[in-house]
Write a protein that holds these residues in place. Structure first.
Motif, short mmCIF file in Angstrom:
data_model
loop_
_atom_site.label_atom_id
_atom_site.label_comp_id
_atom_site.label_asym_id
_atom_site.label_seq_id
_atom_site.Cartn_x
_atom_site.Cartn_y
_atom_site.Cartn_z
N ARG A 1 -7.20 -149.38 16.62
CA ARG A 1 -7.76 -150.40 17.51
C ARG A 1 -7.57 -149.99 18.97
O ARG A 1 -6.48 -149.66 19.40
N ALA B 1 -7.54 -151.74 21.55
CA ALA B 1 -6.70 -152.67 22.30
C ALA B 1 -5.22 -152.29 22.21
O ALA B 1 -4.42 -152.72 23.02
N HIS B 2 -4.86 -151.48 21.22
CA HIS B 2 -3.47 -151.04 21.05
C HIS B 2 -3.31 -149.68 21.72
O HIS B 2 -4.09 -148.76 21.45
N ALA C 1 -9.97 -150.03 10.70
CA ALA C 1 -10.89 -149.71 11.79
C ALA C 1 -11.02 -148.20 11.95
O ALA C 1 -10.05 -147.46 11.73
N ASN D 1 -10.85 -144.68 13.68
CA ASN D 1 -9.94 -144.21 14.72
C ASN D 1 -10.63 -143.10 15.52
O ASN D 1 -10.41 -141.91 15.28
N ARG E 1 -9.90 -143.31 9.70
CA ARG E 1 -9.66 -144.75 9.80
C ARG E 1 -8.17 -145.03 9.82
O ARG E 1 -7.39 -144.29 9.24
#
Length: 115
Positions: A13, A15-16, A59, A61, A80
Motif C-alpha cells: 500500500r 500509504a504505508h 494489493a 506492490n 503482491r
C-alpha cells in the motif's frame, strides 16, 4: 536464521512508508510478511521475501517491482503484498539489507531511510 537483521520493508500500500526495520527471522515471521507461502527473488548480494502465490487479495506492490527492476532483476509478473529485502552474508546466512539497495530505494522513492 534467528538473528535480528535490518530489513528493507516495502509495503504494497502506497500509504504505508518504505522503511528499514530490525526483524527476527523465522518461518512464521516470513509467512506473516508473505501472507502465506514464501517466495524469494534473489539478486547478487540480496534477496527479497514475498507472497509466492501472488495472492490476488493483496494489493499490487509496484514499488517492490520498480526496486527489483532497477536493481537488475527482470520481474515477469505482478508482485503482491509486502516485500522484505535482506542481504546475503558470506556464509549464506541472512544479513542486513545491503546499503546500495537502501540508497537505491531512497533515490527511487525520495525517502531518507538510513539513520
Amino acid at each position: 536464521m534467528h538473528t535480528p537483521c535490518n530489513a528493507l520493508v516495502v509495503p504494497a500500500r502506497l500509504a504505508h512508508p518504505v522503511h528499514v526495520k530490525a526483524v527476527e527471522l523465522d518461518v512464521a515471521a516470513l509467512q506473516r510478511v508473505a501472507n502465506g507461502d514464501i517466495g524469494i527473488i534473489a539478486g547478487v548480494d540480496w534477496h527479497v521475501y514475498l507472497d509466492s502465490e501472488g495472492n490476488r487479495v493483496a494489493a499490487p506492490n509496484l514499488r517492490a517491482e520498480v526496486l527489483i527492476r532497477e536493481a537488475g532483476i527482470k520481474v515477469e509478473e505482478t508482485l503482491r503484498g509486502a516485500a522484505l529485502f535482506l542481504g546475503r552474508g558470506s556464509d549464506g546466512e541472512e544479513a542486513d539489507a545491503p546499503r546500495h539497495l537502501i540508497r537505491l530505494a531512497e533515490q527511487l522513492f525520495d525517502l531518507p531511510l538510513a539513520a
